[in-house]
Structures are given as C-alpha cells and as structure tokens.
Design an enzyme around this catalytic site. Structure first.
Site, PDB file in Angstrom:
ATOM      1  N   HIS A 206      -7.253  -4.893  10.115  1.00 29.83           N
ATOM      2  CA  HIS A 206      -6.987  -4.696   8.686  1.00 29.83           C
ATOM      3  C   HIS A 206      -5.718  -5.430   8.252  1.00 29.83           C
ATOM      4  CE1 HIS A 206      -4.654  -0.618   9.295  1.00 29.83           C
ATOM      5  NE2 HIS A 206      -3.791  -1.618   9.252  1.00 29.83           N
TER       6      HIS A 206
ATOM      7  N   ASP B  90       0.804  -1.218   0.000  1.00 36.89           N
ATOM      8  CA  ASP B  90       0.000   0.000   0.000  1.00 36.89           C
ATOM      9  C   ASP B  90       0.844   1.279   0.000  1.00 36.89           C
ATOM     10  OD1 ASP B  90       0.912  -0.550   2.589  1.00 36.89           O
ATOM     11  OD2 ASP B  90      -1.074  -1.039   3.333  1.00 36.89           O
TER      12      ASP B  90
ATOM     13  N   ASN C  93      -7.393  -2.863  14.217  1.00 42.00           N
ATOM     14  CA  ASN C  93      -8.805  -3.119  13.882  1.00 42.00           C
ATOM     15  C   ASN C  93      -8.963  -4.338  12.973  1.00 42.00           C
ATOM     16  OD1 ASN C  93      -7.823  -2.215  11.436  1.00 42.00           O
ATOM     17  ND2 ASN C  93      -9.233  -0.492  11.230  1.00 42.00           N
TER      18      ASN C  93
ATOM     19  N   GLU D 216      -9.607  -2.003   5.153  1.00 43.82           N
ATOM     20  CA  GLU D 216     -10.216  -1.716   6.447  1.00 43.82           C
ATOM     21  C   GLU D 216     -11.467  -2.579   6.635  1.00 43.82           C
ATOM     22  OE1 GLU D 216      -8.487  -0.155   8.417  1.00 43.82           O
ATOM     23  OE2 GLU D 216      -7.768   1.804   7.743  1.00 43.82           O
TER      24      GLU D 216
HETATM   25  C1  F6R Z   1       1.563  -1.671   6.023  1.00 43.88           C
HETATM   26  C2  F6R Z   1       0.219  -2.233   6.110  1.00 43.88           C
HETATM   27  C3  F6R Z   1      -0.566  -2.271   7.370  1.00 43.88           C
HETATM   28  C4  F6R Z   1       0.272  -2.539   8.619  1.00 43.88           C
HETATM   29  C5  F6R Z   1      -0.610  -2.500   9.879  1.00 43.88           C
HETATM   30  C6  F6R Z   1       0.212  -2.692  11.123  1.00 43.88           C
HETATM   31  O1  F6R Z   1       2.084  -1.788   4.729  1.00 43.88           O
HETATM   32  O2  F6R Z   1      -0.277  -2.660   5.118  1.00 43.88           O
HETATM   33  O3  F6R Z   1      -1.579  -3.237   7.270  1.00 43.88           O
HETATM   34  O4  F6R Z   1       0.877  -3.792   8.502  1.00 43.88           O
HETATM   35  O5  F6R Z   1      -1.263  -1.273   9.936  1.00 43.88           O
HETATM   36  O6  F6R Z   1       1.055  -1.587  11.283  1.00 43.88           O
HETATM   37  P1  F6R Z   1       2.245  -1.572  12.351  1.00 43.88           P
HETATM   38  O7  F6R Z   1       3.199  -2.607  11.907  1.00 43.88           O
HETATM   39  O8  F6R Z   1       2.838  -0.201  12.241  1.00 43.88           O
HETATM   40  O9  F6R Z   1       1.634  -1.887  13.661  1.00 43.88           O
END
Ligand code: F6R
Length: 240
Positions: free
Chosen positions: A136, A67, A134, A141
């Site tokens: 995701h 992303d 959450n 989301e």
């Molecule tokens: C990042 C991504 C997100 C993160 C998730 C956890 O490329 O796609 O899904 O993996 O938000 O983020 P952290 O690792 O910062 O807790």
C-alpha cells in the site's frame, strides 16, 4: 524509476534529508506531501536538526499528509495529527495553518471534501511515501482503483497488524481511515519513497519488477516520470 540502495540507514536518511534541504532552499514556498509511520521518523529528525542549525526554514512551506485514522482526534497519541506535531511541526518554524491532514473526527464525507478542496488548490512538489508490507501507499490498500482521489478506506488486516505496535492492543487499532487517493499521489511533481527492512522486500520487488496492478498499489509508481526509491539492503534483498 530511480532506485538507490544504501548499506546503512544513516547514510540513506542523510541522503534524503540533504535532498530536502537543498530542494527547500531552492524553492522555500514549496508544497510537501508528508507521510507518517516509522519510515519518515529519521528524516524528520534530520530536518529538525537542519532547521536548528539554520540550514533550512519551513516558514513558507505548505504540507499535506497522506492519511488519518477515522475516529482518532488530534490529541490521541496514535493519531497522525499528533504524530506530525510531535515528530516535526512542533520543532520547526512551519505555520500550522499551512499543514493539512484529513480530519479523523469530522463526518468522513466532510473531512474528505475539505481535504480534497485544499489539495486540489495546490501542486505538491515532492510527495514522500513509505510502503506497506502489502504494497500500500498512503492507506490505499490492495484493490484500490488507480484513479482514486481522497476517500474512506477499510484497513487491510495486515495493516492493522503492522500498525498495532502504536496501540495498547490490536483491538484499539481503528479499522478505517481517510487517505489521499492514488491519483492524488501521482499528481505530485516528484515522489520519494523510502523502504527499509526485510519485511518490505516482497512489496519492493513487486513495486519495481512486478506488473502494474491495483493489487499492488505501489506498482503504479512505475508510471510516474520522477520517482526515487530509497532502499536499505534488506528491503532491496529480493531485487534482481
Ligand atoms: C503513513 C502511510 C503508510 C505508511 C506505510 C509504512 O502515512 O501512509 O502508507 O507509509 O504503512 O509504514 P511504516 O513506515 O510504519 O512501516
């Protein structure tokens, strides 16, 4: 789903990076799906160290990142393109032309179709995932259809709050992103998800024990036939 729980993060990340080094040596031209955020940083550090010790080479590897924030150019320090260069690509022998990240500045429909076209031409061998508090995966989301491909998303308020630590103020966090879809993620031959810390425990429980439900995107991983979940004890604390 295989679930592995580690006493400490160091052992967890060592186990994941050993797995990657072995897999890349077995198939040096593999396609890797990569993630950003806090979760993969220790893994990337270990992989850089293995590269420097000549235990692995990335020269024939292709990568697809999950992303990117809409509106952030690759020179913006909070962009995922900047993150990947800074945390991994600049320190290994990967060819930058073989690294794909959705563009945050092209017109979104153009960025989406460019990224999807490249992704569809590859079979991702190993997709790395972190987990949103959450539930995701990527920036898919809660509520994202399971059959989604690369698309533009509105970030959930909880994601904006979680990620505001990377920005000067919460007002600076982009509200939209482009993300690989859930169907794209599920096409990978193998999926590795890492979650650490108690703030992930609830989502980890739902992902593993909950119903497969679009309101908890990571629950779809129950349907993939080769997923390994790496957890520390805090993230695993709510499991049965
Ligand atoms: C990042 C991504 C997100 C993160 C998730 C956890 O490329 O796609 O899904 O993996 O938000 O983020 P952290 O690792 O910062 O807790």
């Amino acid at each position: 789903m295989k679930v592995e729980i580690f006493k400490d993060k160091e052992t967890l990340y060592r186990s994941v990076s050993d797995f990657y080094v072995k897999a890349i040596n077995e198939k040096p031209n593999m396609t890797l799906g990569l993630a950003t955020g806090t979760t993969p940083i220790p893994l990337y550090k270990n992989l850089i160290e293995s590269y420097k010790n000549k235990q692995v080479s990335f020269k024939d590897i292709t990568t697809f990142n999950l992303d990117e924030y809409i509106g952030l150019d690759k020179t913006h320090k909070a962009s995922y393109a900047y993150f990947m260069k800074n945390q991994l690509f600049d320190h290994i022998d990967i060819k930058l032309e073989n690294t794909f990240i959705p563009s945050g500045i092209l017109e979104p429909q153009v960025a989406i179709s460019e990224f999807q076209k490249a992704l569809d031409a590859h079979q991702v061998d190993i997709q790395l995932l972190g987990l949103g508090s959450n539930g995701h995966i990527g920036f898919n989301e809660p509520g994202t259809p399971f059959n989604s491909t690369t698309h533009q998303t509105d970030l959930a308020l909880s994601t904006i709050e979680d990620n505001s630590r990377m920005f000067e103020s919460i007002k600076d966090v982009p509200t939209q992103s482009i993300t690989m879809g859930i169907q794209d993620i599920m096409r990978a031959s193998k999926i590795i998800l890492i979650a650490t810390g108690k703030q992930k425990a609830e989502a980890v429980y739902g992902m593993i024990h909950g119903p497969v439900d679009e309101n908890l995107p990571a629950s779809i991983l129950q349907k993939h036939n080769d997923v390994v979940i790496y957890l520390d004890e805090a993230a695993a604390s709510k499991l049965k």
